[in-house]
Design an enzyme around this catalytic site. Structure first.
Site, mmCIF file in Angstrom:
data_model
loop_
_atom_site.group_PDB
_atom_site.id
_atom_site.type_symbol
_atom_site.label_atom_id
_atom_site.label_comp_id
_atom_site.label_asym_id
_atom_site.label_seq_id
_atom_site.Cartn_x
_atom_site.Cartn_y
_atom_site.Cartn_z
ATOM 1 N N GLU A 83 0.792 -1.241 0.000
ATOM 2 C CA GLU A 83 0.000 0.000 0.000
ATOM 3 C C GLU A 83 0.822 1.288 0.000
ATOM 4 O O GLU A 83 0.342 2.315 0.494
ATOM 5 C CB GLU A 83 -0.910 -0.018 1.238
ATOM 6 C CG GLU A 83 -0.188 0.151 2.603
ATOM 7 C CD GLU A 83 0.091 -1.153 3.334
ATOM 8 O OE1 GLU A 83 0.200 -2.204 2.668
ATOM 9 O OE2 GLU A 83 0.220 -1.123 4.577
ATOM 10 N N ASN A 84 2.048 1.303 -0.544
ATOM 11 C CA ASN A 84 2.860 2.529 -0.590
ATOM 12 C C ASN A 84 2.002 3.729 -0.967
ATOM 13 O O ASN A 84 1.177 3.656 -1.863
ATOM 14 C CB ASN A 84 3.953 2.372 -1.638
ATOM 15 C CG ASN A 84 4.614 1.020 -1.598
ATOM 16 O OD1 ASN A 84 5.194 0.654 -0.592
ATOM 17 N ND2 ASN A 84 4.475 0.261 -2.675
ATOM 18 N N GLU A 91 -5.632 -2.645 -0.521
ATOM 19 C CA GLU A 91 -4.513 -1.682 -0.575
ATOM 20 C C GLU A 91 -5.045 -0.253 -0.639
ATOM 21 O O GLU A 91 -4.494 0.652 -0.006
ATOM 22 C CB GLU A 91 -3.596 -1.970 -1.763
ATOM 23 C CG GLU A 91 -3.070 -3.407 -1.841
ATOM 24 C CD GLU A 91 -2.461 -3.937 -0.566
ATOM 25 O OE1 GLU A 91 -1.938 -3.146 0.241
ATOM 26 O OE2 GLU A 91 -2.529 -5.170 -0.349
ATOM 27 N N GLU A 140 -3.768 -3.925 9.726
ATOM 28 C CA GLU A 140 -4.105 -5.084 8.901
ATOM 29 C C GLU A 140 -5.471 -5.689 9.248
ATOM 30 O O GLU A 140 -6.268 -5.984 8.374
ATOM 31 C CB GLU A 140 -2.998 -6.142 8.971
ATOM 32 C CG GLU A 140 -1.667 -5.676 8.368
ATOM 33 C CD GLU A 140 -1.764 -5.189 6.933
ATOM 34 O OE1 GLU A 140 -2.800 -5.434 6.278
ATOM 35 O OE2 GLU A 140 -0.812 -4.531 6.462
HETATM 36 N N1 B3K Z 1 1.210 -4.366 4.128
HETATM 37 C C1 B3K Z 1 1.592 -5.335 3.132
HETATM 38 C C2 B3K Z 1 2.287 -6.527 3.675
HETATM 39 C C3 B3K Z 1 3.747 -6.368 3.853
HETATM 40 C C4 B3K Z 1 4.387 -7.697 4.186
HETATM 41 C C5 B3K Z 1 5.800 -7.546 4.587
HETATM 42 N N2 B3K Z 1 6.452 -8.821 4.753
HETATM 43 C C6 B3K Z 1 0.424 -5.790 2.321
HETATM 44 C C7 B3K Z 1 -0.905 -5.634 2.954
HETATM 45 O O1 B3K Z 1 -1.219 -6.227 3.964
HETATM 46 O O2 B3K Z 1 -1.680 -4.882 2.434
HETATM 47 ZN ZN ZN Z 2 -2.791 -4.947 4.468
#
Ligand code: B3K
Ligand code: ZN
Length: 898
Positions: free
Chosen positions: A268-269, A302, A324
């Site tokens: 989700e950058n 995302e 999450e």
């Molecule tokens: N936030 C990322 C997951 C990153 C995992 C790092 N090993 C994807 C997500 O949950 O949207």
């Molecule tokens: Zn996530």
């Protein structure tokens, strides 16, 4: 790359605020695959809320240090070491400029900056940014970023980073540049860049408040015809977040980029989401209905992170579920709304059933093993090992319970308060809980235990009907079963469990509900009981007849319910419960009980038999035209072998397989005519439609086909499957036909039809990596036979020119599919599966520790298996423990062996 240092345990209790803060970051990249130079200029100051230290300790890994300057003057007291950079006796407030070099071409870990298919990509969560430059790489350090990218214009015509494009232009020597600025403060894990030969599907849309937004889906040129669904999913996500939560996109531009080498699903950058191609690319010829649904869910997930994760982020990685669990809940609700709208409970229920099935199969298993941990873990060795089913899926259930307790409106009030209080901050799970509590005028102190206790709670139910008094009492008792030791340590007291219940009368209708002390029956026939004690009795009054209880409706809490239903009662619930989830649940209970009994018999060599009443119950679902096809498919699908094995006192995959096959054959033969009729009736001729209705028809039809292949004489199924394979205009039907051909062929020691279809499939889709992944996976998960064990096929496929251990999707399609999704073959008594597993974990460990550690987890429940298998599993684990070098894999196997 290997980290041989003794694993250090990081503890939640040791959290301390950072000694310094970084307010602004200006990054300059000279992108060259083997030698990328990064210049990083930061505004740094002491954190007034932290204790004073004279040195600044920055994290850094796999970097070549070049130089450091403070306020423009070279700084001599900088010492680079294995874990980063120490700057001695720094001022209170200063500009720090660092130059370092990294090697993206050789970066097979896919963490930090790496090259895939000749293009540059980044992955920074959780701790990848430190592989790009020295930094305070922790989520509570938030800065604004300006990024300048420079690269060869011919090789990397597209240069992307977070936020808005400020400037671009040509440079001498065939190079060019682009400068990006992200106006929002963010932690380093949300940084991203992409550079390469890519093209975009673009769309301009107007947001709720009337601002124009540019949406782009970037892919390699030959994939442009597979981007429409991702774009539609993105637009739907935007609309949904505006409507359901009043949350609008805060940037002028939002980009999704697809990459084929990626460790997980997507990332989700800020403003520049990077996705595994698997969760972007789809057209009817290459992607199944499941792929279409997954893309919608992941694009949504995302996108929703932009508020739940990015605008409000985590203080530290122990709080991971803050973003999450909440974002999974949001994507689940989004998918349910897309499938059925807010009102169509039956359509919403199919999504709920699918989610609960995953939770029970995977998260409950995690809770039963050495990796059991609370939703907010207390400690970790490698944070990447804690992106788990517990943090994500149980975390989502915990969020869902707030909504169950307070209703949609109450939940929305809590969310509004959460953003009002914490926008722009890095916060904790407690902050979220307090916002929900305060917005609803509730004390949620007890609810905190959902975050701190590991293990799956069990709720036992006793009921008593007093005909004379017309009273019906329901006594609930909560406890944890024989949890893994790591879980037991965390268990301190009873939970607040929202327990939804209905009472069903003899005619199958819900009875009115009036709890003792209430003046009249409520107008709803499902009540959410707040169950807070170890044992608690709820009494319903004016109950005119002895009811049948419908317990934990819509799976209102992530618990196991124990109640002694008779087979007849379950069949009655399967036919009548007004709660669609519990209708499905009744069928699952009935099937699970029969299957476990049969597995017990199979284990001891007793002949198997199945009562007609069970067959009748399934026959009624199969032929009940009032039920949606999607629901019928879910109800007729037997619990998975992995789930069943996990329910046994000693897991015996071979016995489970024998029992499940026996039941499938019995249902196939007994209901042959019905399966055939259903197969014919649910064909979807004409152009492919990705709607929930059409995909429900295909799912039920293909389930019927797979049952028909179990017939004593499968000739008819083979004929149907071959025809379906040849004429299919979509991947759902084509891959289902191929799978049926493979399984029918296993029973006969191989068949021409199966081999021909397999060869055709490969030729047809040779240029579509995601489809070739399916080709590998179908073979790895196929049924085996004594003459043709699947491990032999898998070994042969490892040498196939299209196999590539470095590509995570490909490794997953063959190795993970076999080790985690074909239990009967993987757990072969000769231990061949385990030896294969150990070799692959060790091989992957040297390439990509994160992927290796995921594979390592497939033996963690080894202590729960039959003695005949346990020794082989232990030997394989010991081999990995003696050879694996990464912190990631070591944490998993050491916990398994402890
Ligand atoms: N936030 C990322 C997951 C990153 C995992 C790092 N090993 C994807 C997500 O949950 O949207
Ligand atoms: Zn996530």
């Amino acid at each position: 790359m290997a980290d041989t240092a003794t694993p250090n345990v990081i503890r939640r209790a040791d959290y301390a605020p950072p000694a310094f803060l970084i307010d602004t970051v200006a990054l300059e990249f000279d992108l060259v695959p083997e030698r990328t130079v990064v210049r990083n200029t930061m505004r740094v100051r002491r954190n007034p809320d932290a204790s004073r230290t004279s040195n600044l300790e920055l994290m850094g890994e796999q970097l070549e240090f070049v130089s450091a300057a403070i306020d423009g003057a070279a700084f001599a007291s900088a010492h680079a070491h294995e874990h980063g950079l120490t700057l001695k006796n720094v001022p209170d407030d200063f500009e720090l400029t660092l130059t370092s070099i990294c090697n993206p071409a050789e970066n097979t870990t896919l963490s930090g900056l790496y090259v895939s298919g000749g293009n540059f990509f980044t992955q920074c969560e959780a701790e990848g940014f430190r592989r790009i430059t020295y930094f305070l790489d922790r989520p509570d350090v938030m800065a604004t970023f300006t990024v300048t990218l420079r690269a060869s214009k011919a090789d990397y015509p597209v240069l992307l980073s977070n936020g808005n494009l400020l400037a671009e232009g040509d440079l001498p020597d065939g190079r060019h540049f682009a400068r990006w600025e992200d106006p929002f403060r963010k932690p380093s894990y949300l940084f991203a860049l992409v550079a390469g030969k890519l093209v975009a599907l673009e769309e301009r849309v107007t947001s709720g408040s009337g601002k124009e937004k540019l949406l782009q889906v970037w892919v390699e040129p030959h994939d442009l015809d597979k981007t429409r669904h991702a774009m539609d999913s993105l637009i739907n996500s935007m609309r949904w977040d505006e409507q359901r939560f009043g949350l609008e996109l805060d940037l002028d531009r939002f980009m999704i980029v697809a990459v084929s080498d990626f460790n997980m699903g997507a990332m989700e950058n800020k403003g520049l989401n990077i996705f595994n191609t698997k969760y972007v690319l789809a057209n009817p010829e290459t992607a199944t209905d499941t792929d279409f649904a997954n893309i919608e869910a992941v694009v949504g997930h995302e996108y929703f992170h932009n508020w739940t994760g990015n605008r409000v982020t985590c203080r530290d990685w122990f709080q991971l579920s803050l973003k999450e669990g909440l974002t999974v809940f949001r994507d689940q609700e989004f998918s349910a709304d897309m499938a059925g709208g807010a009102a169509d409970e039956a359509a919403r229920a199919t999504k709920r059933i699918e989610d609960v099935r995953v939770l029970r199969q995977m998260q409950f298993a995690e809770d039963a093993g050495p990796m059991a941990h609370p939703v907010r873990p207390e400690s970790y060795v490698e944070i990447n090992n804690f992106y788990t089913m517990t943090v994500y899926e149980k975390g989502s259930e915990v969020v869902r319970m707030y909504q169950t307790l307070f209703g949609r409106d109450g939940f929305r009030k809590g969310m509004d308060l959460y953003f009002k209080r914490h926008d722009g901050q890095a916060v904790t799970c407690d902050d979220f809980r307090h916002a929900l509590a305060d917005a609803n005028g509730r004390d949620l102190a007890q609810f905190e235990r959902w975050y701190s206790q590991a293990g799956t709670p069990r709720v036992s139910v006793r009921t008593r009907y007093d005909a004379a008094q017309q009273r019906y009492s329901v006594t609930l008792t909560q406890a944890y079963g024989d949890a893994a030791p790591s879980a037991r340590e965390t268990q301190k007291g009873p939970l607040l469990i929202p327990f939804a219940i209905g009472l069903i009368g003899n005619d199958g209708h819900d009875l009115p509900l009036q709890l003792e002390g209430e003046s009249k029956a409520s107008d709803v026939t499902t009540r959410v009981l707040e169950f807070t004690q170890t044992e608690q009795t709820f009494t319903f009054v004016n109950v005119a007849q002895e009811p049948l209880p419908s317990l934990l409706r819509n799976f209102s809490a992530p618990v196991i319910v124990e109640y002694d239903y008779s087979a007849d009662q379950l069949a009655f619930l399967l036919a009548h419960d007004s709660d669609p989830f519990n209708r499905w649940e009744a069928g699952q209970r009935l099937a699970t009980r029969e299957l476990l009994t049969l597995a017990g018999r199979a284990a001891t060599g007793v002949p198997l038999q199945l009562d007609d009443s069970v067959v009748d119950a399934f026959a009624r679902v199969l032929t009940d035209e009032t039920l949606s096809p999607a629901f019928r498919e879910l109800a007729l699908m037997l619990p998975s072998e992995a789930y069943l094995a996990e329910q046994m006192a000693e897991s015996n995959p071979a016995a489970v397989h024998a029992a499940r096959q026996f039941v499938r054959k019995r249902l196939a033969n007994a209901l042959r005519k019905d399966w055939l009729a259903v197969y014919e009736k649910h064909r979807t001729p004409g152009a492919y439609e990705a709607t929930p209705e059409a995909s429900g028809h295909r799912a039920l039809k293909n389930l019927a086909l797979s049952y028909l292949a179990e017939l004593d004489d499968p000739a008819e199924a083979v004929r149907l499957a071959s025809a379906q394979y040849d004429t299919a205009n979509n991947m759902t039907d084509r891959s289902a036909a191929l799978s049926t051909l493979l399984n029918a062929s296993a029973a006969n020691g191989g068949s021409v039809e199966a081999q021909e279809a397999l060869d055709d499939f490969y030729r047809r889709f040779e240029k579509e990596p995601l489809v070739i992944d399916k080709w590998f996976a179908l073979q790895a998960t196929q049924r085996g036979s004594a003459q043709r064990p699947v491990i032999e096929t898998v070994r042969k496929l490892m040498a196939h020119p299209a196999f590539n251990l470095k590509n995570p999707n490909r490794a997953r399609s063959l190795i993970f599919s076999f080790c985690a999704a074909n239990p009967a073959q993987f757990h072969a008594e000769d231990g061949s599966g385990y030896a294969f597993w150990a070799d692959q974990v060790i091989a992957l460990d040297a390439i990509n520790p994160q992927v290796a550690a995921r594979l390592a987890r497939s033996l963690e429940l080894w202590r729960r298996f039959t003695p005949a298998l346990r020794d082989g599993m232990r030997a394989a684990l010991e081999k990995v423990a003696s050879q694996a070098k990464s912190r990631d894999v070591r944490e998993i196997v050491e916990k398994a062996l402890a």
